[in-house]
Design a protein around this motif. Structure first.
Motif, PDB file in Angstrom:
ATOM      1  N   GLU A 161       0.386  -1.130   0.297  1.00 25.74           N
ATOM      2  CA  GLU A 161      -0.189  -0.033  -0.248  1.00 25.74           C
ATOM      3  C   GLU A 161       0.846   1.311   0.029  1.00 25.74           C
ATOM      4  O   GLU A 161       0.863   2.364  -0.974  1.00 25.74           O
ATOM      5  CB  GLU A 161      -0.885  -0.526   1.101  1.00 25.74           C
ATOM      6  CG  GLU A 161      -1.954   0.939   1.790  1.00 25.74           C
ATOM      7  CD  GLU A 161      -3.375   0.548   0.335  1.00 25.74           C
ATOM      8  OE1 GLU A 161      -2.775   0.061  -0.217  1.00 25.74           O
ATOM      9  OE2 GLU A 161      -3.785   1.473  -0.175  1.00 25.74           O
ATOM     10  N   TRP A 169       1.100   4.381  -2.626  1.00 21.89           N
ATOM     11  CA  TRP A 169       1.063   5.877  -2.820  1.00 21.89           C
ATOM     12  C   TRP A 169       2.175   6.924  -2.845  1.00 21.89           C
ATOM     13  O   TRP A 169       1.889   7.617  -3.972  1.00 21.89           O
ATOM     14  CB  TRP A 169       0.156   5.810  -1.606  1.00 21.89           C
ATOM     15  CG  TRP A 169      -1.441   5.746  -1.192  1.00 21.89           C
ATOM     16  CD1 TRP A 169      -1.995   4.382  -0.892  1.00 21.89           C
ATOM     17  CD2 TRP A 169      -2.418   6.581  -2.179  1.00 21.89           C
ATOM     18  NE1 TRP A 169      -3.114   4.202  -0.963  1.00 21.89           N
ATOM     19  CE2 TRP A 169      -3.704   5.487  -1.844  1.00 21.89           C
ATOM     20  CE3 TRP A 169      -2.677   7.550  -2.428  1.00 21.89           C
ATOM     21  CZ2 TRP A 169      -4.622   6.004  -1.963  1.00 21.89           C
ATOM     22  CZ3 TRP A 169      -3.679   7.950  -2.599  1.00 21.89           C
ATOM     23  CH2 TRP A 169      -4.625   7.572  -2.638  1.00 21.89           C
ATOM     24  N   ALA A 175      -4.211   9.800   7.686  1.00 19.61           N
ATOM     25  CA  ALA A 175      -4.243   9.262   6.135  1.00 19.61           C
ATOM     26  C   ALA A 175      -4.284  10.835   5.430  1.00 19.61           C
ATOM     27  O   ALA A 175      -4.792  11.367   4.747  1.00 19.61           O
ATOM     28  CB  ALA A 175      -5.316   8.754   5.528  1.00 19.61           C
ATOM     29  N   GLY A 222      -1.486  12.520   3.222  1.00 21.55           N
ATOM     30  CA  GLY A 222      -1.692  12.713   2.249  1.00 21.55           C
ATOM     31  C   GLY A 222      -0.277  14.202   2.262  1.00 21.55           C
ATOM     32  O   GLY A 222       0.021  14.253   3.380  1.00 21.55           O
ATOM     33  N   ASP A 268       0.222   9.477   7.305  1.00 18.85           N
ATOM     34  CA  ASP A 268       0.081   8.822   6.484  1.00 18.85           C
ATOM     35  C   ASP A 268       1.068   7.587   6.146  1.00 18.85           C
ATOM     36  O   ASP A 268       1.943   7.693   6.542  1.00 18.85           O
ATOM     37  CB  ASP A 268       0.267   9.573   5.489  1.00 18.85           C
ATOM     38  CG  ASP A 268      -0.451   9.387   4.066  1.00 18.85           C
ATOM     39  OD1 ASP A 268      -1.606   9.968   3.491  1.00 18.85           O
ATOM     40  OD2 ASP A 268       0.135   8.424   3.282  1.00 18.85           O
ATOM     41  N   ASP A 283       1.041   3.517   9.467  1.00 23.16           N
ATOM     42  CA  ASP A 283      -0.092   2.188   8.824  1.00 23.16           C
ATOM     43  C   ASP A 283      -1.528   2.634   9.733  1.00 23.16           C
ATOM     44  O   ASP A 283      -1.437   2.588  10.832  1.00 23.16           O
ATOM     45  CB  ASP A 283       0.181   1.137   8.542  1.00 23.16           C
ATOM     46  CG  ASP A 283      -1.110   0.280   7.810  1.00 23.16           C
ATOM     47  OD1 ASP A 283      -2.052   0.931   8.598  1.00 23.16           O
ATOM     48  OD2 ASP A 283      -0.945  -0.369   7.232  1.00 23.16           O
ATOM     49  N   VAL A 300     -10.728  13.520   8.987  1.00 28.89           N
ATOM     50  CA  VAL A 300     -10.094  12.123   7.612  1.00 28.89           C
ATOM     51  C   VAL A 300     -10.683  12.976   6.440  1.00 28.89           C
ATOM     52  O   VAL A 300     -11.799  13.195   6.952  1.00 28.89           O
ATOM     53  CB  VAL A 300     -11.302  11.240   8.739  1.00 28.89           C
ATOM     54  CG1 VAL A 300     -10.554   9.837   6.966  1.00 28.89           C
ATOM     55  CG2 VAL A 300     -10.754  10.797   9.640  1.00 28.89           C
ATOM     56  N   ARG A 319     -11.162  11.572   2.605  1.00 22.14           N
ATOM     57  CA  ARG A 319     -10.980  10.691   0.987  1.00 22.14           C
ATOM     58  C   ARG A 319      -9.837   9.536   1.459  1.00 22.14           C
ATOM     59  O   ARG A 319      -9.435   9.310   1.159  1.00 22.14           O
ATOM     60  CB  ARG A 319     -10.151  11.598   0.201  1.00 22.14           C
ATOM     61  CG  ARG A 319     -11.601  12.928  -0.512  1.00 22.14           C
ATOM     62  CD  ARG A 319     -10.869  13.533  -1.550  1.00 22.14           C
ATOM     63  NE  ARG A 319     -12.436  14.248  -1.649  1.00 22.14           N
ATOM     64  CZ  ARG A 319     -12.267  14.531  -3.649  1.00 22.14           C
ATOM     65  NH1 ARG A 319     -10.890  15.267  -4.132  1.00 22.14           N
ATOM     66  NH2 ARG A 319     -13.359  15.020  -3.759  1.00 22.14           N
ATOM     67  N   PHE A 320     -10.662   9.057   3.034  1.00 19.75           N
ATOM     68  CA  PHE A 320     -10.453   7.914   2.817  1.00 19.75           C
ATOM     69  C   PHE A 320     -11.295   7.279   3.504  1.00 19.75           C
ATOM     70  O   PHE A 320     -11.844   7.043   4.459  1.00 19.75           O
ATOM     71  CB  PHE A 320      -8.751   7.724   4.911  1.00 19.75           C
ATOM     72  CG  PHE A 320      -7.872   6.673   5.097  1.00 19.75           C
ATOM     73  CD1 PHE A 320      -7.517   5.946   3.482  1.00 19.75           C
ATOM     74  CD2 PHE A 320      -7.819   6.420   5.765  1.00 19.75           C
ATOM     75  CE1 PHE A 320      -6.497   5.037   3.816  1.00 19.75           C
ATOM     76  CE2 PHE A 320      -7.380   5.381   6.599  1.00 19.75           C
ATOM     77  CZ  PHE A 320      -6.880   4.682   5.717  1.00 19.75           C
ATOM     78  N   TYR A 357     -15.429  14.427   9.135  1.00 18.86           N
ATOM     79  CA  TYR A 357     -14.841  13.158   8.288  1.00 18.86           C
ATOM     80  C   TYR A 357     -15.567  13.394   6.831  1.00 18.86           C
ATOM     81  O   TYR A 357     -16.843  13.389   6.879  1.00 18.86           O
ATOM     82  CB  TYR A 357     -15.413  11.678   9.076  1.00 18.86           C
ATOM     83  CG  TYR A 357     -14.916  10.790   8.391  1.00 18.86           C
ATOM     84  CD1 TYR A 357     -14.892  10.191   7.059  1.00 18.86           C
ATOM     85  CD2 TYR A 357     -14.626   9.551   9.224  1.00 18.86           C
ATOM     86  CE1 TYR A 357     -14.235   9.174   6.740  1.00 18.86           C
ATOM     87  CE2 TYR A 357     -14.227   8.046   8.350  1.00 18.86           C
ATOM     88  CZ  TYR A 357     -14.126   8.040   7.323  1.00 18.86           C
ATOM     89  OH  TYR A 357     -13.257   6.825   6.734  1.00 18.86           O
ATOM     90  N   THR A 393     -15.493  11.153   2.600  1.00 21.50           N
ATOM     91  CA  THR A 393     -15.586  10.496   1.721  1.00 21.50           C
ATOM     92  C   THR A 393     -16.560  10.346   1.090  1.00 21.50           C
ATOM     93  O   THR A 393     -17.282  10.439   1.104  1.00 21.50           O
ATOM     94  CB  THR A 393     -14.324   9.185   2.848  1.00 21.50           C
ATOM     95  OG1 THR A 393     -13.929   9.052   2.018  1.00 21.50           O
ATOM     96  CG2 THR A 393     -15.829   7.974   3.269  1.00 21.50           C
ATOM     97  N   PHE A 416     -14.065   0.119  -1.548  1.00 22.28           N
ATOM     98  CA  PHE A 416     -13.811   2.069  -0.790  1.00 22.28           C
ATOM     99  C   PHE A 416     -14.554   2.805  -1.184  1.00 22.28           C
ATOM    100  O   PHE A 416     -13.931   3.970  -0.833  1.00 22.28           O
ATOM    101  CB  PHE A 416     -12.498   1.826  -1.678  1.00 22.28           C
ATOM    102  CG  PHE A 416     -11.291   0.808  -1.353  1.00 22.28           C
ATOM    103  CD1 PHE A 416     -11.157  -0.053   0.222  1.00 22.28           C
ATOM    104  CD2 PHE A 416     -11.495  -0.145  -2.349  1.00 22.28           C
ATOM    105  CE1 PHE A 416     -10.347  -0.849   0.015  1.00 22.28           C
ATOM    106  CE2 PHE A 416      -9.898  -1.176  -2.019  1.00 22.28           C
ATOM    107  CZ  PHE A 416      -9.770  -1.757  -1.311  1.00 22.28           C
TER     108      PHE A 416
END
Ligand SMILES: C[S@@+](CC[C@H](N)C(=O)[O-])C[C@H]1O[C@@H](n2cnc3c(N)ncnc32)[C@H](O)[C@@H]1O
Length: 205
Positions: free
Chosen positions: A16, A20, A54, A56, A75, A101, A117, A119-120, A142, A144, A160
Motif C-alpha cells: 500500500e 501511494w 491518512a 496525504g 500517512d 499505517d 479524515v 477521502r479515506f 470526516y 469521504t 472503498f
C-alpha cells in the motif's frame, strides 16, 4: 516477544505504501482543505490537540495548525509525508508528522480534541477506534466518497466507498452536528456530490 514501540510504528503495509508513493512522486498539486472543514470552520476551537489520519500532503493538518491547534498528521506514504514536511518548514506552520499505517498502528485512547479524515475509507471497526481516540467533547470531521455518485472522481472499487448513510451509521455513537449526503437528488450539476460529510462530537466520558 511483544514488539517494542519502535517496532510497532514500523509495521506497515508495504504494498500500500508503494502504491501511494508512486502517486505522490508524480504529484505536482498543492495540498487542499476538505469541504467538511472549510464549510464548518465555525465549529473549530482556537486550541487543542488535533490529528489528521491518512493526511496525504496534509492540507487539513496545515489548516488546523493555522487555526491554533497542535497538529499531528499521519500517512502511510513517506513521499507524501516528505512533501508535507517541506511545506511545513517553508511556511513555518508546525505540524508533527509520522509515516504510519493507521490500520496496523491505530491512535491511542482519549488523546485528541479533534480528528479529521478526508477521502479515506475506513471499515466500521475503525470507527470505534477513532471515537475512542477522541477526548470527551472532542470533534470528528470526516468526508469521504460514496457509492452513489455522479462523476468518476474517487476510487473505482465500490468497496472503498461508503454505501448510503454508512458514515452516519458508523458514527452514530457521536452527537451528529453536521451530516450531508446528497446522492443523485435534484440538479446533479450542483451541490455536494460523490461524497458524504459528517461532523460529530463525543459526548460521553
Ligand atoms: C485519497 S488520499 C487522501 C489524502 C488526504 N486525506 C486528502 O484528502 O487529500 C488517501 C491517503 O490515504 C493514505 N493511506 C492509505 N492507506 C493508509 C493506511 N493504512 N494508513 C495511513 N494512511 C494510509 C494514502 O497514502 C493517501 O495519502
Amino acid at each position: 516477544m511483544p514488539p517494542n514501540d519502535s517496532n510497532l510504528s514500523n509495521q506497515l503495509n508495504l504494498q500500500e505504501q508503494q502504491r501511494w508513493n508512486k502517486r505522490y512522486s508524480k504529484n505536482n498539486k498543492d495540498p487542499k482543505v476538505a469541504k467538511v472543514l472549510l464549510e464548518n470552520q465555525h465549529l473549530l476551537s482556537s486550541q487543542g490537540e488535533a490529528l489528521e489520519i491518512a493526511c496525504g500532503m496534509g492540507g487539513n493538518a496545515l489548516f488546523l495548525a493555522k487555526h491554533g491547534y497542535d497538529v499531528t498528521a499521519w500517512d502511510i506514504s513517506d513521499v507524501a509525508i516528505g512533501q508535507l514536511d517541506i511545506i511545513s518548514q517553508k511556511s513555518g506552520i508546525k505540524v508533527t508528522t509520522e509515516v504510519r499505517d493507521i490500520i496496523a498502528n491505530p491512535p491511542p485512547v482519549k488523546c485528541f480534541d479533534l480528528i479529521v479524515v478526508s477521502r479515506f475509507f475506513l471499515e466500521q471497526e475503525m470507527s470505534v477506534v477513532l471515537i475512542n481516540a477522541l477526548k470527551p467533547g472532542g470533534l470528528l470531521f470526516y468526508q469521504t466518497f460514496t457509492q452513489t455518485k455522479v462523476t468518476e472522481i474517487g476510487p473505482s472499487n465500490p468497496e472503498f466507498r461508503m454505501h448510503d448513510n454508512q458514515l452516519l451509521q458508523n458514527f452514530n455513537k457521536l452527537q451528529i452536528l453536521v451530516y450531508r449526503e446528497e446522492g443523485i437528488v435534484g440538479d446533479i450539476s450542483q451541490g455536494f456530490r460523490d461524497e458524504a460529510m459528517l461532523v460529530g462530537q463525543k459526548v460521553e466520558q
